[in-house]
Motif scaffolding. Structure first.
Motif, PDB file in Angstrom:
ATOM      1  N   LEU A  33       0.835  -1.154   0.492  1.00  0.00           N
ATOM      2  CA  LEU A  33       0.374   0.497  -0.191  1.00  0.00           C
ATOM      3  C   LEU A  33       0.667   1.276  -0.040  1.00  0.00           C
ATOM      4  N   GLN A  34       0.650   2.234  -0.805  1.00  0.00           N
ATOM      5  CA  GLN A  34       1.730   3.353  -0.640  1.00  0.00           C
ATOM      6  C   GLN A  34       0.628   4.704   0.587  1.00  0.00           C
ATOM      7  N   LEU A  35       1.814   4.959   0.806  1.00  0.00           N
ATOM      8  CA  LEU A  35       1.275   5.907   1.965  1.00  0.00           C
ATOM      9  C   LEU A  35       1.967   7.104   1.936  1.00  0.00           C
ATOM     10  N   ASP A  36       1.111   8.086   2.177  1.00  0.00           N
ATOM     11  CA  ASP A  36       0.994   9.371   1.720  1.00  0.00           C
ATOM     12  C   ASP A  36       1.248  10.542   3.239  1.00  0.00           C
ATOM     13  N   PHE A  37       2.237  10.815   3.062  1.00  0.00           N
ATOM     14  CA  PHE A  37       2.531  11.864   4.454  1.00  0.00           C
ATOM     15  C   PHE A  37       1.999  13.176   3.707  1.00  0.00           C
ATOM     16  N   THR A  38       2.418  13.738   3.177  1.00  0.00           N
ATOM     17  CA  THR A  38       2.251  15.207   2.859  1.00  0.00           C
ATOM     18  C   THR A  38       0.740  15.905   3.061  1.00  0.00           C
ATOM     19  N   ASP A  39       0.568  17.263   2.657  1.00  0.00           N
ATOM     20  CA  ASP A  39      -0.259  17.623   3.015  1.00  0.00           C
ATOM     21  C   ASP A  39      -1.896  17.429   2.374  1.00  0.00           C
ATOM     22  N   ALA A  40      -1.459  16.595   1.289  1.00  0.00           N
ATOM     23  CA  ALA A  40      -2.761  16.652   0.569  1.00  0.00           C
ATOM     24  C   ALA A  40      -2.982  14.580   1.152  1.00  0.00           C
ATOM     25  N   ASN A  41      -3.117  14.507   2.760  1.00  0.00           N
ATOM     26  CA  ASN A  41      -3.190  13.387   3.292  1.00  0.00           C
ATOM     27  C   ASN A  41      -3.788  14.082   3.952  1.00  0.00           C
ATOM     28  N   LYS A  42      -5.339  14.072   4.155  1.00  0.00           N
ATOM     29  CA  LYS A  42      -5.951  14.828   5.300  1.00  0.00           C
ATOM     30  C   LYS A  42      -6.211  14.686   6.919  1.00  0.00           C
ATOM     31  N   ASP A  43      -6.614  12.810   6.110  1.00  0.00           N
ATOM     32  CA  ASP A  43      -6.830  11.970   7.445  1.00  0.00           C
ATOM     33  C   ASP A  43      -5.979  11.963   7.871  1.00  0.00           C
TER      34      ASP A  43
END
Length: 232
Positions: free
Chosen positions: A28-38
Motif C-alpha cells: 500500500l502506498q502511504l502518503d504523508f504530505t499535506d494532501a493526506n487530510k486523514d
C-alpha cells in the motif's frame, strides 16, 4: 559508466531488503504530505494512535507493508523538533531522502548486497532514527552506503565496525517505538554516495530549498528495492 547505470545493470541481482513475496503479499502506498487530510495533528502527536492509524490502513487494504516517501515533502515531521530549524523563523527540514517500509514489529531486515558495517548508533531523540545501522558497499568500482533506521536495539548487539554482512543475510529487524525514535514500526532505507564525516547517523530529511543537493547524494532507493512495480 555512471552510478545509476551500474545500479540498473545489477537491478535483478539485489537481494530483498525485507521479506516480500509479490505473488501473495500486497503493498500500500502511504502518503504523508499535506494532501493526506486523514492524518491530523492529533494523530501525529500520539505515537500509539499514529501506530493504530498505520495498522488500520494496512489491514483495510489487506497489505503486508506500506511503502513510499522518497522525495516526499512531508507534514509528518512537524511532530518532532528534530526536524525544526534552530531559529523558528527559518525553514524546517521536511523533504524525505529515503524510502519507508511500514509493517509489523520485528520484521526481518536483510542486506541487498555484500557489505561491511560502516557504523551504527542509537539515535535516541523523539522523532529520530532510534537504532541505526549503516553499511558500506562496493559495486563496479563505486563505493556507496545503505542506511537502515528505526531498528530494534537487538540489531546493535554484538555488531562491530568492519563486520562483513553477506547479501541476503538477516542482520536487523524493525523496532518498536521506545527503540525506534517513537515511530510506528517501519524501516527507513536510504542510499548515500558520500558519507562525509557522518558515523551512525546521516540526515534522512532535508530542507526543501536544498532538495537538489541532497537528492543527488541520496539517489532513489527503488534502484535496489524494486518494489514499486508491485503497488496496486
Amino acid at each position: 559508466m555512471s552510478f545509476e547505470e551500474v545500479m540498473h545493470i545489477h537491478a535483478n541481482s539485489f537481494e530483498q531488503v525485507i521479506p516480500f513475496d509479490p505473488s501473495s503479499d500486497s503493498l500500500l502506498q502511504l502518503d504523508f504530505t499535506d494532501a493526506n487530510k486523514d492524518l491530523t495533528a492529533e494523530i501525529l502527536a500520539d505515537t500509539p494512535v499514529f501506530s493504530n492509524y498505520i495498522s488500520h490502513k494496512l489491514d483495510a487494504a489487506g497489505a503486508r507493508y506500506g511503502i513510499g516517501g522518497y522525495n516526499e515533502h512531508r507534514t509528518v515531521y512537524s511532530r518532532s523538533k528534530v526536524f525544526d530549524a534552530a531559529i523558528p523563523s527559518e525553514e524546517p527540514r521536511r523533504l524525505h531522502l529515503g524510502t519507508d517500509i511500514w509493517g509489523k514489529p520485528h520484521t526481518a531486515v536483510m542486506a541487498p548486497i555484500d557489505g561491511v558495517v560502516h557504523s551504527f548508533a542509537f539515535n535516541d531523540q523523539f522523532g529520530d532514527y532510534g537504532a541505526t545501522i549503516i553499511l558500506s558497499h562496493q559495486l563496479n568500482g563505486f563505493v556507496f552506503y545503505s542506511l537502515y533506521g528505526h531498528l530494534n536495539l537487538a540489531s546493535l548487539r554484538g555488531l562491530q565496525e568492519g563486520q562483513l554482512i553477506k547479501a541476503g543475510e538477516v542482520f536487523a529487524a524493525f523496532g518498536i517505538p521506545h527503540e525506534n525514535g517513537q515511530w510506528p514500526p517501519h524501516l527507513h532505507f536510504q542510499l548515500i554516495l558520500d558519507m562525509g564525516d557522518w558515523k551512525g547517523d546521516y540526515p534522512g530529511v532535508c530542507k526543501f530549498s536544498e532538495r537538489e543537493k541532497w537528492l543527488k547524494n541520496s539517489p532513489d532507493p527503488e534502484w535496489i528495492l524494486g518494489m514499486n512495480k508491485f503497488l496496486g
